[in-house]
Design an enzyme around this catalytic site. Sequence first.
Site, PDB file in Angstrom:
ATOM      1  N   HIS B  93       0.857  -1.176   0.000  1.00 10.21           N
ATOM      2  CA  HIS B  93       0.000   0.000   0.000  1.00 10.21           C
ATOM      3  C   HIS B  93       0.895   1.229   0.000  1.00 10.21           C
ATOM      4  CE1 HIS B  93      -3.860  -1.885   0.407  1.00 10.21           C
ATOM      5  NE2 HIS B  93      -3.516  -2.538   1.504  1.00 10.21           N
ATOM      6  N   CYS B 135       0.074   2.722  -4.390  1.00  6.17           N
ATOM      7  CA  CYS B 135      -0.551   4.030  -4.577  1.00  6.17           C
ATOM      8  C   CYS B 135       0.481   5.111  -4.273  1.00  6.17           C
ATOM      9  CB  CYS B 135      -1.755   4.186  -3.648  1.00  6.17           C
ATOM     10  SG  CYS B 135      -3.156   3.146  -4.084  1.00  6.17           S
TER      11      CYS B 135
END
Lengths: 66, 206
Positions: B93, B135
Amino acid sequence: RDEKGSDFIQTLVEVLRATPEGDLLELLTEVNRQVCELDVRGPDCNERRKACLEIRSSLRRRLCLQ
Amino acid sequence: MDPWGPEPEPSPGAQYDLSRDRAALCLAVIRDRPGAQRDVEALGGLCQTLGFETTLRTDPTAQAFQEELAQFQERLDTRKSPVSCALVALMAHGGPQGQLLGADGKEVRPEALVQELSHCRALRGCPKIFLLQACRGGHRDAGMGPTALPWFWRWLRAPPATPSHADVLRIYADAQGNSSGGFTPGSCDQADILMVYAAAEGCVAY
């Protein structure tokens, strides 16, 4: 990313498996083209979204992995 | 070629010599990332097909990201047979400022990891490939209105639909080689690096 994996990694693997002898920068451009064509839906929204890779290179020669 | 000796200046159109060993490091947070295991398997299979000796570590903490990179560099510097290419895949992430989030939720800057490898003596003059599946912020590109769109989306809507190679690439010049500081072109730590982000700066990666 969904249960099939991420658009980037899965497309990258597909393109490199199909043309492993190609110039990696050109292959990445093709990966980006394919990723940009995809319509994606995030987990918390129903609207279609787009994604685009960012490629940074300080390579000084052609790079062919096969 | 002596891996520790002076590096010849590349000639235009030259190609990297990948005839020696290849090494890959895959650091992937798969916990709470559905589909991440599929990425690990697909990338691992590709690396094997392309002849990379691959080290895989799943669910590294932020500190482990750095430690694994440092150990990877150390292994490359101490191995008997030199390597001609390294590939590092970082999957996790991402934080709002482009950080990677380790399995412990703590942050690590991907640029710090790249720097770790740029000082690797065994990889001097060799291509170093970084794949970053994470991300880089929370922006979701909806592609509205051609004049108010991000640059990459305007490409998509304008004919021809395919962005050119030059458009996509952000070439970082070899600053040392272009300066008049007396360095040889081969002495720059920042050369021979290829970084591929799964998303544009500030954006969500899918």
